[in-house]
Design a protein around this motif. Structure first.
Motif, PDB file in Angstrom:
ATOM      1  N   SER A 250       0.816  -1.223   0.000  1.00 44.76           N
ATOM      2  CA  SER A 250       0.000   0.000   0.000  1.00 44.76           C
ATOM      3  C   SER A 250       0.846   1.268   0.000  1.00 44.76           C
ATOM      4  CB  SER A 250      -0.925   0.002   1.215  1.00 44.76           C
ATOM      5  OG  SER A 250      -0.165   0.037   2.390  1.00 44.76           O
TER       6      SER A 250
ATOM      7  N   LEU B 220       0.776   3.349  -3.120  1.00 43.25           N
ATOM      8  CA  LEU B 220      -0.486   3.915  -3.610  1.00 43.25           C
ATOM      9  C   LEU B 220      -0.661   5.346  -3.097  1.00 43.25           C
ATOM     10  CD1 LEU B 220      -2.627   0.722  -2.987  1.00 43.25           C
ATOM     11  CD2 LEU B 220      -1.794   1.544  -5.199  1.00 43.25           C
TER      12      LEU B 220
ATOM     13  N   TYR C 216      -5.631   7.772  -4.596  1.00 36.37           N
ATOM     14  CA  TYR C 216      -6.153   6.421  -4.745  1.00 36.37           C
ATOM     15  C   TYR C 216      -7.039   6.065  -3.541  1.00 36.37           C
ATOM     16  CZ  TYR C 216      -6.535   1.402  -4.386  1.00 36.37           C
ATOM     17  OH  TYR C 216      -7.050   0.139  -4.236  1.00 36.37           O
ATOM     18  N   TRP C 217      -6.579   6.441  -2.346  1.00 30.34           N
ATOM     19  CA  TRP C 217      -7.337   6.061  -1.149  1.00 30.34           C
ATOM     20  C   TRP C 217      -8.638   6.860  -1.034  1.00 30.34           C
ATOM     21  CZ3 TRP C 217      -6.420   1.573   0.453  1.00 30.34           C
ATOM     22  CH2 TRP C 217      -5.135   1.042   0.391  1.00 30.34           C
TER      23      TRP C 217
ATOM     24  N   SER D 217     -10.435   7.702  -3.619  1.00 31.89           N
ATOM     25  CA  SER D 217     -11.379   7.021  -4.529  1.00 31.89           C
ATOM     26  C   SER D 217     -11.773   5.660  -3.965  1.00 31.89           C
ATOM     27  CB  SER D 217     -10.773   6.884  -5.932  1.00 31.89           C
ATOM     28  OG  SER D 217      -9.725   5.951  -5.911  1.00 31.89           O
ATOM     29  N   PHE D 218     -10.852   5.043  -3.206  1.00 31.68           N
ATOM     30  CA  PHE D 218     -11.166   3.755  -2.556  1.00 31.68           C
ATOM     31  C   PHE D 218     -12.372   3.943  -1.624  1.00 31.68           C
ATOM     32  CE2 PHE D 218     -10.804   0.812   0.994  1.00 31.68           C
ATOM     33  CZ  PHE D 218     -10.457  -0.390   0.406  1.00 31.68           C
ATOM     34  N   ILE D 219     -12.332   5.028  -0.840  1.00 33.21           N
ATOM     35  CA  ILE D 219     -13.430   5.266   0.116  1.00 33.21           C
ATOM     36  C   ILE D 219     -14.732   5.581  -0.620  1.00 33.21           C
ATOM     37  CG2 ILE D 219     -14.247   6.824   1.952  1.00 33.21           C
ATOM     38  CD1 ILE D 219     -11.335   7.004   2.899  1.00 33.21           C
TER      39      ILE D 219
ATOM     40  N   ASP E 148     -15.606   4.576  -3.625  1.00 33.34           N
ATOM     41  CA  ASP E 148     -16.097   3.305  -4.192  1.00 33.34           C
ATOM     42  C   ASP E 148     -16.756   2.456  -3.114  1.00 33.34           C
ATOM     43  OD1 ASP E 148     -15.308   3.849  -6.698  1.00 33.34           O
ATOM     44  OD2 ASP E 148     -13.476   2.620  -6.667  1.00 33.34           O
ATOM     45  N   LEU E 149     -16.095   2.429  -1.969  1.00 30.62           N
ATOM     46  CA  LEU E 149     -16.609   1.623  -0.856  1.00 30.62           C
ATOM     47  C   LEU E 149     -17.994   2.117  -0.435  1.00 30.62           C
ATOM     48  CD1 LEU E 149     -16.220  -0.522   1.339  1.00 30.62           C
ATOM     49  CD2 LEU E 149     -15.060   1.199   2.715  1.00 30.62           C
TER      50      LEU E 149
ATOM     51  N   ARG F 173     -20.524   0.917  -2.777  1.00 32.00           N
ATOM     52  CA  ARG F 173     -20.799  -0.528  -2.595  1.00 32.00           C
ATOM     53  C   ARG F 173     -21.682  -0.765  -1.384  1.00 32.00           C
ATOM     54  NH1 ARG F 173     -15.607  -4.238  -4.144  1.00 32.00           N
ATOM     55  NH2 ARG F 173     -16.953  -5.888  -3.345  1.00 32.00           N
ATOM     56  N   ILE F 174     -21.408  -0.013  -0.320  1.00 32.11           N
ATOM     57  CA  ILE F 174     -22.216  -0.180   0.895  1.00 32.11           C
ATOM     58  C   ILE F 174     -23.664   0.234   0.623  1.00 32.11           C
ATOM     59  CG2 ILE F 174     -22.583   0.741   3.230  1.00 32.11           C
ATOM     60  CD1 ILE F 174     -19.535   0.709   3.581  1.00 32.11           C
TER      61      ILE F 174
ATOM     62  N   ASP G 206     -25.266  -2.458  -1.273  1.00 33.63           N
ATOM     63  CA  ASP G 206     -25.405  -3.662  -0.435  1.00 33.63           C
ATOM     64  C   ASP G 206     -26.610  -3.567   0.495  1.00 33.63           C
ATOM     65  OD1 ASP G 206     -24.197  -6.199   0.673  1.00 33.63           O
ATOM     66  OD2 ASP G 206     -24.260  -4.972   2.492  1.00 33.63           O
ATOM     67  N   ARG G 207     -26.919  -2.328   0.918  1.00 33.08           N
ATOM     68  CA  ARG G 207     -28.045  -2.139   1.845  1.00 33.08           C
ATOM     69  C   ARG G 207     -29.353  -2.648   1.258  1.00 33.08           C
ATOM     70  NH1 ARG G 207     -26.664   3.849   3.965  1.00 33.08           N
ATOM     71  NH2 ARG G 207     -25.386   3.272   5.737  1.00 33.08           N
TER      72      ARG G 207
ATOM     73  N   ARG H  45     -29.742  -5.203  -0.495  1.00 31.84           N
ATOM     74  CA  ARG H  45     -29.825  -6.669  -0.554  1.00 31.84           C
ATOM     75  C   ARG H  45     -30.384  -7.245   0.738  1.00 31.84           C
ATOM     76  NH1 ARG H  45     -23.770  -7.818  -2.620  1.00 31.84           N
ATOM     77  NH2 ARG H  45     -23.812  -6.527  -4.467  1.00 31.84           N
TER      78      ARG H  45
ATOM     79  N   MET I 264      -7.839   0.621   6.235  1.00 27.86           N
ATOM     80  CA  MET I 264      -7.913   0.243   4.815  1.00 27.86           C
ATOM     81  C   MET I 264      -6.557  -0.176   4.238  1.00 27.86           C
ATOM     82  SD  MET I 264      -8.777   3.944   3.174  1.00 27.86           S
ATOM     83  CE  MET I 264      -7.665   5.339   3.341  1.00 27.86           C
ATOM     84  N   ARG I 265      -5.501   0.512   4.645  1.00 31.05           N
ATOM     85  CA  ARG I 265      -4.178   0.137   4.115  1.00 31.05           C
ATOM     86  C   ARG I 265      -3.764  -1.245   4.618  1.00 31.05           C
ATOM     87  NH1 ARG I 265      -4.455   5.391   4.840  1.00 31.05           N
ATOM     88  NH2 ARG I 265      -3.736   6.795   3.188  1.00 31.05           N
TER      89      ARG I 265
ATOM     90  N   TYR J 175      -5.734  -3.855   2.827  1.00 29.57           N
ATOM     91  CA  TYR J 175      -5.218  -4.022   1.461  1.00 29.57           C
ATOM     92  C   TYR J 175      -3.939  -4.860   1.472  1.00 29.57           C
ATOM     93  CZ  TYR J 175      -3.103  -2.769  -3.021  1.00 29.57           C
ATOM     94  OH  TYR J 175      -2.495  -2.818  -4.260  1.00 29.57           O
ATOM     95  N   ASN J 176      -3.039  -4.552   2.417  1.00 28.72           N
ATOM     96  CA  ASN J 176      -1.762  -5.278   2.481  1.00 28.72           C
ATOM     97  C   ASN J 176      -1.964  -6.772   2.738  1.00 28.72           C
ATOM     98  OD1 ASN J 176      -0.311  -2.961   2.030  1.00 28.72           O
ATOM     99  ND2 ASN J 176      -0.003  -2.506   4.207  1.00 28.72           N
TER     100      ASN J 176
ATOM    101  N   GLN K  26     -12.243  -3.941  -0.173  1.00 27.72           N
ATOM    102  CA  GLN K  26     -13.553  -3.271  -0.183  1.00 27.72           C
ATOM    103  C   GLN K  26     -14.664  -4.208   0.277  1.00 27.72           C
ATOM    104  OE1 GLN K  26     -14.534  -0.979  -3.594  1.00 27.72           O
ATOM    105  NE2 GLN K  26     -13.017   0.549  -3.050  1.00 27.72           N
TER     106      GLN K  26
ATOM    107  N   VAL L 223     -17.355  -3.862   3.338  1.00 30.11           N
ATOM    108  CA  VAL L 223     -18.812  -3.990   3.109  1.00 30.11           C
ATOM    109  C   VAL L 223     -19.380  -4.997   4.105  1.00 30.11           C
ATOM    110  CG1 VAL L 223     -20.572  -4.801   1.496  1.00 30.11           C
ATOM    111  CG2 VAL L 223     -18.741  -3.333   0.678  1.00 30.11           C
TER     112      VAL L 223
ATOM    113  N   HIS M 243     -19.411  -3.591   7.608  1.00 30.78           N
ATOM    114  CA  HIS M 243     -20.531  -2.650   7.761  1.00 30.78           C
ATOM    115  C   HIS M 243     -21.841  -3.407   7.944  1.00 30.78           C
ATOM    116  CE1 HIS M 243     -23.677   0.165   6.431  1.00 30.78           C
ATOM    117  NE2 HIS M 243     -22.910   1.066   7.017  1.00 30.78           N
TER     118      HIS M 243
END
Lengths: 266, 183
Positions: A59, A62, A66-67, A69-71, A73-74, A77-78, A81-82, A84, B29-30, B33-34, B51, B55, B58
């Motif tokens: 990591s 990176l 990047y991080w 955008s990671f959050i 994206d997450l 997704r959450i 997911d809700r 479902r 998160m890091r 990922y690692n 990710q 999810v 959560h």
């Protein structure tokens, strides 16, 4: 004195300091005199060193963008997911984890469950088979029609014999009447009547069985040394209901021996 | 992060506080990922595993009772997601295999001619050829530097079982790396 293979099995613990004092000394003494095991120790050292030097923090390469955008994206997704179904997931995770780490236990439990189901199946089959062989059980409620006709006829015939015997009964003067035979016969007939009433019957036969049951119940409960007045009451009941006539009519209806196959007439 | 702060964040996140959950994610998160990377061996899958892990966290946070450390719980989820991903990787047709620059396939020619392919590369490839549990133990114990006890808590098994998997894993790795002896 330890063998090469024993020492080589202990080399990992020896390097990590997870070894007893006795084993440590034994390994050290063996290594001092064994070139083969010393080479093994050096190899293991190199391998563990290489393991420790493997890129542990990929990591680091990176960027902070990047991080971010990671959050983002997450979070997306959450959100999705809700929507479902949630309840089944945690159960599935538990099953998954259990299967992954306790596979042998899971297999044992599954085998036990299968055995249990098989045992229940076998037991049910045996009980059904046994119930079919025992008269008067619920399993016999669906007995074949021919069997019912035959048993009904038998019941009426025995009842007739009992009632005729009762109406013709003569007791020597000065002696108490003995009803033991009539009482036993009545009890057996009551048992048979209960079974027959669970079978499909026409209304007239059902009513006749009801009338006979009342008489048989009175006889079954009669004491050993009953009085003649009791017999007279029973006989009065028989006459009043015209039971013997009704029985003869019913016998004629259900007497299978009176019928012969059509082919035998020619 | 002090344990008390972490506990507070978990409680707040359980109550539906999105900022608290975001802080937890930023914190771990890091690390997630690692660990995922060490399992799956490429960036795309590692990102997806990390990710998916958050999810699931959560989703199940309300059922987290705090019997184990949050990090232990997270490790466990990462393990499950990673192992699933590895199964998927195996099922993928060869053409679709994800091969990032960090994971170089160990071909026979490379094995025979290790020029430009140092011991670390060989070791990494050997790890990725181990069975799932042995790989997990080797990675957690040696790459993530966890103790045998911590690994046993993550895998929900005894320390003896961890040691057994570790021994077997290292033995298999040694067999795979035997060709280096001849160098």
């Amino acid at each position: 004195m330890k063998t090469h293979s024993t020492v080589q099995k202990l080399l990992y613990e020896y390097l990590n300091g997870e070894i007893t004092e006795v084993d440590r000394n034994a390994v050290r003494n063996h290594l001092a005199s064994c070139e083969k095991c010393s080479v093994e120790l050096e190899r293991l050292k190199d391998e563990l060193k290489a393991l420790d030097q493997l890129q542990a923090n990929p990591s680091d390469h990176l960027s902070s963008e990047y991080w971010d955008s990671f959050i983002l994206d997450l979070e997306r997704r959450i959100q999705s997911d809700r929507s479902r179904v949630r309840a089944s997931v945690s159960l599935w995770e538990t099953v998954e984890t259990f299967w992954m780490y306790h596979r042998s236990l899971a297999i044992s439990l599954s085998s036990a469950a299968i055995l249990l189901f098989l045992s229940i199946g076998v037991m049910k089959t045996v009980l059904d088979h046994w119930a079919e062989r025992t008269p008067g059980t619920v399993a016999q409620q669906q007995a074949p029609v021919d069997t019912v006709r035959s048993e009904l006829n038998q019941y009426f015939r025995k009842s007739k014999i009992l009632l005729v015997g009762l109406t013709n009964m003569k007791v020597p003067e000065g002696q108490p009447p003995d009803f033991s035979v009539e009482r036993d016969a009545s009890r057996k007939l009551l048992h048979q009547a209960r079974y027959l009433k669970n079978q499909p019957l026409d209304m007239r036969s059902a009513e006749l069985i009801d009338d006979l049951q009342r008489i048989q119940l009175a006889l079954a409960n009669m004491k050993d040394e009953g009085s003649l007045s009791n017999v007279e009451i029973v006989n009065a009941g028989i006459r009043q209901e015209n039971l013997l006539f009704k029985i003869r009519m019913a016998e004629a209806q259900y007497d299978t021996s009176r019928f012969v196959p059509v082919g035998n007439n020619f | 992060m002090p344990a008390a702060d972490e506990q507070q964040l978990i409680v707040q996140a359980k109550d539906g506080n999105h900022t608290a959950f975001r802080h937890l994610v930023e914190r771990y998160m890091r690390h997630a990922y690692n660990i995922a990377y060490s399992f799956v061996g490429n960036h795309d899958d590692a990102q997806d595993v990390a990710q998916e892990t958050f999810v699931r966290i959560h989703r199940s946070l309300s059922s987290f009772r705090g019997d184990a450390e949050f990090s232990t719980w997270m490790y466990r989820i990462i393990m499950n997601v990673s192992l699933n991903r590895l199964h998927e990787q195996k099922r993928r047709p060869q053409g679709e295999m994800v091969t990032s620059d960090a994971v170089k396939p160990l071909t026979d020619s490379q094995a025979g001619d290790p020029v430009g392919f140092d011991l670390q590369d060989h070791v990494e490839q050997a790890i990725h050829k181990l069975p799932a549990l042995q790989r997990a133990v080797v990675i957690l114990r040696h790459i993530d530097g966890l103790s045998t006890k911590e690994v046993s808590e993550i895998l929900r098994c005894s320390e003896g079982t961890v040691k057994t998997h570790l021994h077997r894993g290292l033995k298999k790795m040694r067999t795979m790396l035997d060709f280096l002896k001849d160098e």
